[in-house]
Scaffold this motif. Sequence first.
Motif, PDB file in Angstrom:
ATOM      1  N   ILE A 164      -9.786 -19.880 -84.705  1.00 30.68           N
ATOM      2  CA  ILE A 164      -8.317 -19.825 -84.656  1.00 30.68           C
ATOM      3  C   ILE A 164      -7.942 -19.039 -83.407  1.00 30.68           C
ATOM      4  CG2 ILE A 164      -6.195 -19.462 -85.968  1.00 30.68           C
ATOM      5  CD1 ILE A 164      -7.858 -18.919 -88.439  1.00 30.68           C
ATOM      6  N   SER A 167      -7.192 -18.808 -76.570  1.00 34.42           N
ATOM      7  CA  SER A 167      -6.991 -18.051 -75.324  1.00 34.42           C
ATOM      8  C   SER A 167      -8.190 -18.242 -74.400  1.00 34.42           C
ATOM      9  CB  SER A 167      -6.814 -16.564 -75.633  1.00 34.42           C
ATOM     10  OG  SER A 167      -8.030 -16.013 -76.077  1.00 34.42           O
ATOM     11  N   ILE A 169      -9.738 -15.892 -72.891  1.00 34.21           N
ATOM     12  CA  ILE A 169     -10.746 -14.839 -72.986  1.00 34.21           C
ATOM     13  C   ILE A 169     -11.519 -14.855 -74.301  1.00 34.21           C
ATOM     14  CG2 ILE A 169      -9.617 -13.313 -71.312  1.00 34.21           C
ATOM     15  CD1 ILE A 169      -8.685 -11.598 -73.616  1.00 34.21           C
ATOM     16  N   ALA A 208      -9.012 -15.200 -83.896  1.00 34.74           N
ATOM     17  CA  ALA A 208      -8.613 -14.507 -82.646  1.00 34.74           C
ATOM     18  C   ALA A 208      -7.152 -14.847 -82.394  1.00 34.74           C
ATOM     19  CB  ALA A 208      -9.500 -14.945 -81.490  1.00 34.74           C
ATOM     20  N   GLY A 210      -4.261 -12.303 -83.114  1.00 37.44           N
ATOM     21  CA  GLY A 210      -3.368 -11.195 -82.753  1.00 37.44           C
ATOM     22  C   GLY A 210      -2.267 -10.983 -83.778  1.00 37.44           C
ATOM     23  N   LYS A 211      -2.546 -11.375 -85.050  1.00 33.01           N
ATOM     24  CA  LYS A 211      -1.568 -11.149 -86.123  1.00 33.01           C
ATOM     25  C   LYS A 211      -2.262 -10.431 -87.277  1.00 33.01           C
ATOM     26  CE  LYS A 211       1.667 -14.686 -84.951  1.00 33.01           C
ATOM     27  NZ  LYS A 211       2.178 -16.035 -85.073  1.00 33.01           N
ATOM     28  N   VAL A 229     -11.889 -11.140 -84.795  1.00 32.47           N
ATOM     29  CA  VAL A 229     -11.799 -10.634 -83.419  1.00 32.47           C
ATOM     30  C   VAL A 229     -10.558  -9.751 -83.236  1.00 32.47           C
ATOM     31  CG1 VAL A 229     -11.597 -11.327 -80.992  1.00 32.47           C
ATOM     32  CG2 VAL A 229     -13.066 -12.631 -82.516  1.00 32.47           C
ATOM     33  N   GLY A 230      -9.573  -9.923 -84.071  1.00 36.65           N
ATOM     34  CA  GLY A 230      -8.273  -9.258 -83.892  1.00 36.65           C
ATOM     35  C   GLY A 230      -8.351  -7.743 -83.877  1.00 36.65           C
ATOM     36  N   ILE A 231      -7.514  -7.157 -83.035  1.00 34.35           N
ATOM     37  CA  ILE A 231      -7.329  -5.696 -83.052  1.00 34.35           C
ATOM     38  C   ILE A 231      -5.820  -5.470 -83.062  1.00 34.35           C
ATOM     39  CG2 ILE A 231      -7.679  -3.502 -81.864  1.00 34.35           C
ATOM     40  CD1 ILE A 231     -10.093  -4.678 -80.462  1.00 34.35           C
ATOM     41  N   ASN A 232      -5.307  -5.042 -84.185  1.00 31.46           N
ATOM     42  CA  ASN A 232      -3.855  -4.835 -84.306  1.00 31.46           C
ATOM     43  C   ASN A 232      -3.599  -3.418 -84.788  1.00 31.46           C
ATOM     44  OD1 ASN A 232      -3.216  -7.842 -84.079  1.00 31.46           O
ATOM     45  ND2 ASN A 232      -4.537  -7.818 -85.877  1.00 31.46           N
ATOM     46  N   VAL A 262     -16.344  -6.560 -84.076  1.00 32.55           N
ATOM     47  CA  VAL A 262     -16.474  -7.221 -82.772  1.00 32.55           C
ATOM     48  C   VAL A 262     -16.182  -6.256 -81.613  1.00 32.55           C
ATOM     49  CG1 VAL A 262     -15.583  -9.110 -81.338  1.00 32.55           C
ATOM     50  CG2 VAL A 262     -15.901  -9.466 -83.794  1.00 32.55           C
TER      51      VAL A 262
HETATM   52  P1  NAD Z   1      -3.706 -14.529 -77.349  1.00 30.29           P
HETATM   53  O1  NAD Z   1      -2.368 -14.004 -77.719  1.00 30.29           O
HETATM   54  O2  NAD Z   1      -4.002 -14.861 -75.926  1.00 30.29           O
HETATM   55  O3  NAD Z   1      -4.009 -15.821 -78.213  1.00 30.29           O
HETATM   56  C1  NAD Z   1      -3.682 -15.883 -79.572  1.00 30.29           C
HETATM   57  C2  NAD Z   1      -3.969 -17.279 -80.068  1.00 30.29           C
HETATM   58  O4  NAD Z   1      -3.598 -17.330 -81.440  1.00 30.29           O
HETATM   59  C3  NAD Z   1      -3.188 -18.364 -79.344  1.00 30.29           C
HETATM   60  O5  NAD Z   1      -4.084 -19.342 -78.854  1.00 30.29           O
HETATM   61  C4  NAD Z   1      -2.270 -18.955 -80.412  1.00 30.29           C
HETATM   62  O6  NAD Z   1      -2.144 -20.363 -80.316  1.00 30.29           O
HETATM   63  C5  NAD Z   1      -2.964 -18.569 -81.717  1.00 30.29           C
HETATM   64  N1  NAD Z   1      -1.997 -18.396 -82.776  1.00 30.29           N
HETATM   65  C6  NAD Z   1      -0.880 -17.634 -82.771  1.00 30.29           C
HETATM   66  N2  NAD Z   1      -0.213 -17.780 -83.937  1.00 30.29           N
HETATM   67  C7  NAD Z   1      -0.921 -18.667 -84.673  1.00 30.29           C
HETATM   68  C8  NAD Z   1      -0.733 -19.231 -85.957  1.00 30.29           C
HETATM   69  N3  NAD Z   1       0.332 -18.933 -86.699  1.00 30.29           N
HETATM   70  N4  NAD Z   1      -1.648 -20.107 -86.397  1.00 30.29           N
HETATM   71  C9  NAD Z   1      -2.728 -20.438 -85.658  1.00 30.29           C
HETATM   72  N5  NAD Z   1      -2.952 -19.915 -84.429  1.00 30.29           N
HETATM   73  C10 NAD Z   1      -2.054 -19.051 -83.948  1.00 30.29           C
HETATM   74  O7  NAD Z   1      -4.743 -13.466 -77.914  1.00 30.29           O
HETATM   75  P2  NAD Z   1      -6.273 -13.131 -77.514  1.00 30.29           P
HETATM   76  O8  NAD Z   1      -6.293 -12.435 -76.220  1.00 30.29           O
HETATM   77  O9  NAD Z   1      -7.148 -14.304 -77.739  1.00 30.29           O
HETATM   78  O10 NAD Z   1      -6.573 -12.029 -78.638  1.00 30.29           O
HETATM   79  C11 NAD Z   1      -6.516 -12.323 -80.008  1.00 30.29           C
HETATM   80  C12 NAD Z   1      -6.756 -11.066 -80.812  1.00 30.29           C
HETATM   81  O11 NAD Z   1      -8.043 -10.571 -80.494  1.00 30.29           O
HETATM   82  C13 NAD Z   1      -5.813  -9.913 -80.500  1.00 30.29           C
HETATM   83  O12 NAD Z   1      -5.613  -9.167 -81.682  1.00 30.29           O
HETATM   84  C14 NAD Z   1      -6.567  -9.084 -79.485  1.00 30.29           C
HETATM   85  O13 NAD Z   1      -6.177  -7.715 -79.510  1.00 30.29           O
HETATM   86  C15 NAD Z   1      -7.960  -9.242 -80.012  1.00 30.29           C
HETATM   87  N6  NAD Z   1      -9.014  -9.067 -79.022  1.00 30.29           N
HETATM   88  C16 NAD Z   1     -10.062  -8.310 -79.412  1.00 30.29           C
HETATM   89  C17 NAD Z   1     -11.120  -8.126 -78.561  1.00 30.29           C
HETATM   90  C18 NAD Z   1     -12.268  -7.312 -79.044  1.00 30.29           C
HETATM   91  O14 NAD Z   1     -12.994  -6.756 -78.253  1.00 30.29           O
HETATM   92  N7  NAD Z   1     -12.487  -7.249 -80.367  1.00 30.29           N
HETATM   93  C19 NAD Z   1     -11.121  -8.695 -77.297  1.00 30.29           C
HETATM   94  C20 NAD Z   1     -10.050  -9.498 -76.921  1.00 30.29           C
HETATM   95  C21 NAD Z   1      -9.001  -9.691 -77.816  1.00 30.29           C
END
Ligand code: NAD
Length: 285
Positions: A164, A167, A169, A208, A210-211, A229-232, A262
């Motif tokens: 999910i 992005s 990265i 991944a 971000g919610k 993966v999320g960090i909130n 992660v």
């Molecule tokens: P991003 O905002 O670039 O991407 C988020 C993705 O989620 C988008 O592709 C979007 O389409 C999808 N999304 C949003 N709402 C959605 C929904 N309702 N249903 C389905 N998909 C949905 O975020 P990112 O940079 O990929 O980071 C994601 C999360 O991972 C964040 O919480 C970030 O802090 C965390 N993160 C953690 C690390 C780590 O080291 N653990 C590294 C990078 C990012």
Amino acid sequence: MTARIIDGNALSAKLRGELAAKAAELTAKGTQPCLAVILVGGDPASAVYVRNKVTGCEKAGIKSLKFEYAQDTAPADVLGKIAELNADPSVHGILVQLPLPKHFDEKAVLEAISVEKDVDGFHAENVGRLSQGQEAFIPCTPNGVMEMLKSIETPLRGAEAVVIGRSNIVGKPMAMLLTAAGATVTVCHSGTRDLNFHTRRADILVAAIGKPKFVTGDMVRPGAVVIDVGINRLPDGKLCGDVDFDSAKDVAGAITPVPGGVGPMTITMLLANTVESASRAARKA
Ligand code: NAD
């Protein structure tokens, strides 16, 4: 059923021990691995990430150089520093902490980093190499996830994997790595019509988004491996992932916690890429 916890701190400690040994070996032969980190602006979360990266380097015997710029710095100054670091043979990795201030062209900055020193794996050429199965620096977060899956011997060939997030990265490279490992991969995103339909058939579910606590137990297939993966940051200051750990852990077969999942693996893979870059440089010297 309560899921097995995939402990990112423990796995990181083991891998960092191995990396420290490799770094010491390289240093003894005259090439101390060195990572240069560039931080622009005063975002507190970015400052914490940079501090953790620098500390991670120090503990593994990797030299780190930190360059800090004010929020209103001209992009040319940062590009000038990148050019200088590209040309410096004692520097093996260059990392620009994201996000950059709005007046920066993020893509141009990332493309300015030499492909050989792009230890974050964000340069378009590294992404292209990764997609073609060529030698490349793999983005640290998805690479760390692959190590976590390997650590619990998750069968990947033929597995249904659902990512999910799309992005550059996390989501996209994650999907590429899982595909290369033989999984059948579905990438879900904000435009996905019926998310639960997809998540409920996943053997491996990577969130991944971000919610906070977005993926609940009812979205998880019993026995699935769930990678958060999320960090909130919650209003009370505590950290949480994109997965509702309490409900998901009763359904999943294995799950990563937040914090301690992660996150530490991401930094470990950054150190791994820096050591790898130094050893490539040593081979060429
Ligand atoms: P991003 O905002 O670039 O991407 C988020 C993705 O989620 C988008 O592709 C979007 O389409 C999808 N999304 C949003 N709402 C959605 C929904 N309702 N249903 C389905 N998909 C949905 O975020 P990112 O940079 O990929 O980071 C994601 C999360 O991972 C964040 O919480 C970030 O802090 C965390 N993160 C953690 C690390 C780590 O080291 N653990 C590294 C990078 C990012």
